[in-house]
Design an enzyme around this catalytic site. Structure first.
Site, mmCIF file in Angstrom:
data_model
loop_
_atom_site.group_PDB
_atom_site.id
_atom_site.type_symbol
_atom_site.label_atom_id
_atom_site.label_comp_id
_atom_site.label_asym_id
_atom_site.label_seq_id
_atom_site.Cartn_x
_atom_site.Cartn_y
_atom_site.Cartn_z
ATOM 1 N N CYS A 1 33.707 14.020 -28.032
ATOM 2 C CA CYS A 1 33.795 12.993 -29.072
ATOM 3 C C CYS A 1 32.444 12.851 -29.773
ATOM 4 O O CYS A 1 32.376 12.747 -31.003
ATOM 5 C CB CYS A 1 34.211 11.655 -28.473
ATOM 6 S SG CYS A 1 35.861 11.621 -27.747
ATOM 7 N N ASP A 27 2.744 9.198 -11.578
ATOM 8 C CA ASP A 27 1.811 8.132 -11.923
ATOM 9 C C ASP A 27 1.002 7.780 -10.677
ATOM 10 O O ASP A 27 1.519 7.825 -9.564
ATOM 11 C CB ASP A 27 2.593 6.905 -12.409
ATOM 12 C CG ASP A 27 1.701 5.708 -12.611
ATOM 13 O OD1 ASP A 27 0.770 5.795 -13.417
ATOM 14 O OD2 ASP A 27 1.932 4.683 -11.931
ATOM 15 N N CYS A 38 34.598 11.100 -24.293
ATOM 16 C CA CYS A 38 34.031 12.274 -23.649
ATOM 17 C C CYS A 38 32.931 12.838 -24.539
ATOM 18 O O CYS A 38 32.756 12.409 -25.681
ATOM 19 C CB CYS A 38 35.096 13.340 -23.366
ATOM 20 S SG CYS A 38 35.897 13.989 -24.846
#
Length: 752
Positions: free
Chosen positions: A18, A445, A15
């Site tokens: 962590c 772009d 998770c």
């Protein structure tokens, strides 16, 4: 003091908390600055030169996780199949647990189906689910306990083990193991001492909670699998970029050509590039003239004419004649490799997204555990039976078990991405959706995104001495003999109007000027005006004005003549997509300010922008500068989405808060982006943002109600007013609610 940089591969994160723990542990080392990305499972570390990388690995291991240097990681991939495909073991585990759990849940929730000694069959099916199926949660919990921390894994493990342990106690010691036992649906926990709505004299020991242990384990495994699969392709952009390069090259050894693997090419080698081939590496043209298509790297739609002395970049395509190139940069020094590094840097620079469930787990998990222990202690001190006190404590753990929390995001993502796929929208994962709500600027772009990305014949201006049909018949046939992309655009336009073209005799191509040949007994010349001037065929005022107007609009003008006179101007350009103007209008209605970003010149960019309704234009931008433009906009406080389709867009797509790539573009752009638009038009960008925002809304409502069920039910369970069986039912109902809420996304329809 000098600094070194390294990117560590991290193993064992479950998770976002962590990642935060690892980052905190690394940054405690003096002289170290680290950023840990949960999505890519990488740690970008800058450290003083007197620090050894083994210290960094030790710091990660001290937090309870594993770290690998790039070389070690690469080697490990060959020997550890789970690290090559981390989703396979999770998928297999989830499937097996689902097969075992379904009979247990059906039997436990349906008294009419409970045959004699059914509970022992349920026990036999549940044991492998809790022991083997939930093993990843148990292992993570043990590691967390060793480091005095708690995550959602902790609550999952404790909840499933508590439900299973109580069931074992009830089966082997209590009354649940007797033949003919039936599960009851009492609303409150039972107590032989009364006072809390006692329903029987068993103290709850006839109740088993095997279905709770099964359901929680299976649901969470499915959620973990979906999350792992979303992260699986996090490094694919870099791989896609590197795979664009040539695999082998024809090197000149004396007067002979020898084809060798690209890895054996060295600086100074002369290599041959034939028409249609990729240029193997960055170098300088020594012999030959040609047109080079560099759109993959620069975004420039018009091929660049090259001749001896000009620089060329690796992975660009030779669209014209034979070239001999001297290699000047190889390996990591090439433009392609540097672009790949930009993509990697942009990805590792993204902050890990903190999911709501993970953010609150640091508080929610220990609070629930303390409440369960407090419930047990309170009822024991109050004089209740051990079975009653333990039943109330188990009810607290079960009703708080985060099954719905685990489903809240994956189910919404599953339904949302499924609906998106039907609409031609591919959503990478839940971390992408957060930015769609806040995006206020969308950078587009030009080539291949707003425009078609292919040169097209758009106009023919001719003198009174001829007509459009004759111009296309003669000039189209002449240009059809050339391999130049502009010539092919004219030839294709002629073919579309006239069909089969005439043959050409005595064809000659003059580098940088144009072509000439004999078509239908006419000597036809086409190219730049200087080419016709050399042949004594100057343009009249009408043709000169048409040529200048086309060039002012950023278009390419080819002049042509025959029988000794200039007779036509053919205008070639990259045309806008029909859906682009409407798409720009709809993006504005979503609150997004459009910006046109391109490697083309300002005249071309402004012309396209005026046609589609874009006011802010940034032109003549190289690939590295595209990333800088995105960063500059972000530094101004703008939340930026980027839409592109080429390799030159990949790094900018990765840097943007939200990257959208056209499905008609390159794999590198699609892998670097957060959303892929398979339809290849800007209207799908509008649909993608709307669907993403809707999905995010569903996720947030799922999380709210998942928490609401737990928060409302925990006091009832702690007071002994909620039987663990009902707690399990409430937990299951909250999961069904989350799934039903997510299914609403199936009805999403575009607004056009």
């Amino acid at each position: 003091m000098n600094s070194n940089k390294v990117e560590l591969s991290i193993e064992g994160m479950t998770c976002a908390s962590c990642a935060a723990r690892i980052e905190k542990r690394l940054n405690k080392v003096e002289g170290v600055k680290a950023s840990v990305n949960y999505a890519t499972e990488k740690a970008a570390v800058t450290f003083d030169e007197n620090i050894d990388t083994t210290e960094l690995i030790s710091a990660v291991e001290s937090a309870g996780y594993k770290a690998f240097l790039p070389q070690a990681d690469s080697h490990s991939d060959d020997t550890n199949s789970d690290r090559v495909d981390p989703t396979k073991s999770l998928r297999d585990r989830a499937i097996i647990c689902a097969v075992l759990s379904i009979p247990v849940v059906v039997l436990s929730m349906s008294p009419a189906l409970q045959f004699r000694n059914w509970q022992w069959l349920a026990f036999a099916l549940t044991a492998p689910v809790v022991v083997w199926g939930a093993l990843p949660f148990h292992i993570a919990t043990w590691k967390n306990l060793r480091h005095a921390t708690a995550t959602m894994d902790t609550l999952i493990s404790i909840g499933t083990l508590a439900a299973f342990s109580w069931s074992v106690y009830a089966l082997f010691i209590g009354d649940a193991g007797v033949s003919g036992m039936k599960m009851s649906f009492e609303l409150v926990s039972s107590s032989s001492h009364g006072g809390v709505h006692s329903a029987s004299q068993s103290g709850g020991t006839q109740e088993i909670y095997l279905e709770v242990a099964c359901a929680v384990t299976t649901f969470l495994l499915v959620g973990r699998y979906l999350e792992s699969r979303a992260k699986k392709t996090s490094g694919a952009a870099l791989k896609a970029l590197l795979e664009l390069g040539a695999k082998d090259v024809a090197v000149l050894r004396g007067d002979k050509e020898v084809r060798i693997p690209i890895e054996q090419l060295v600086v100074g080698d002369l290599f041959v590039v034939r028409p249609g081939e990729k240029i193997a590496t960055d170098g300088i043209v020594q012999e030959g003239t040609s047109a080079v298509d560099s759109s993959l790297l620069t975004g420039e739609s018009v091929p660049v004419e090259v001749q001896p002395g000009d620089n060329v970049a690796g992975s660009t395509v030779n669209a014209g004649g034979r070239l001999v190139v001297e290699a000047k940069r190889i390996g990591a020094d090439t433009q392609l490799a540097q672009m790949a590094q930009m993509v990697s840097d942009a990805q590792s620079g993204k902050a890990p997204v903190q999911r709501l469930a993970d953010r609150v787990s640091a508080i929610f998990v220990p609070v629930v555990i303390v409440l369960a222990l407090a419930t047990l202690g309170y009822w024991l001190i109050a004089g209740k039976e051990v079975s009653f006190a333990f039943t109330a404590a188990v009810a607290v753990l079960i009703v708080a078990c985060p099954c719905a929390l685990g489903l809240a995001t994956p189910t919404a993502i599953l339904v949302g991405t499924g609906r998106g796929a039907q609409l031609g929208i591919l959503i990478r994962g839940p971390e992408i959706l957060e930015s769609t709500r806040q995006v206020d600027t969308i950078v587009l772009d030009k080539t291949g995104t707003v425009t078609v990305g292919k040169m097209t014949l758009i106009d023919v201006i001719f003198t009174k001495e001829t007509n459009r049909s004759e111009v296309l018949k003669l000039v189209g046939a002449l240009e059809n003999a050339s391999e130049h992309p502009i010539a092919q655009a004219i030839a294709m336009g002629a073919k579309n109007e006239l069909g089969q073209l005439l043959s050409v005799e005595s064809f000659v191509s003059k580098a940088g000027l144009g072509v000439q040949g004999v078509v239908n007994a006419h000597v036809v010349i086409a190219g730049r005006s200087a080419h016709l001037d050399e042949q004594g065929m100057p343009l009249n005022s009408k043709m000169q004005a048409a040529k200048e107007l086309a060039e002012a609009n950023g278009q390419t003008a080819i002049v042509a003549g025959w029988d000794g006179k200039a007779k036509a101007v053919l205008v070639v350009a990259d045309t806008i997509k029909p859906s682009s103007p409407l798409a720009i209008e709809k993006l504005r209605k979503l609150g997004l300010a459009p910006v046109l970003l391109t490697g083309d010149n300002k005249a071309v960019a402004n012309s396209v922008a005026s046609l589609v309704g874009i006011e802010e234009v940034i032109a003549e931008v190289l690939p590295a500068d595209k990333v800088e433009v995105i960063r500059r906009l972000q530094e101004q406080g703008r939340v930026v989405a980027m839409v592109g389709d080429g390799v030159n867009d990949a790094a900018a797509l990765a840097q943007a808060d939200l990257g959208l790539s056209m499905g008609t573009g390159t794999d590198a752009a699609m892998q670097a982006s957060d959303l892929t638009l398979v339809r290849g038009d800007l209207l799908s960008a509008n649909d993608a943002i709307m669907l993403s925002r809707k999905t995010l809304t569903i996720i947030k409502s799922n999380l709210f109600w998942a928490f609401a069920y737990n928060v409302a039910a925990i006091p009832l369970a702690a007071a002994g007013l909620l039987n663990p069986m009902i707690a399990g039912f409430a937990m299951a109902f909250s999961s069904l609610f989350v799934v039903g809420n997510s299914l609403r996304l199936r009805n999403f329809n575009p607004q056009h």
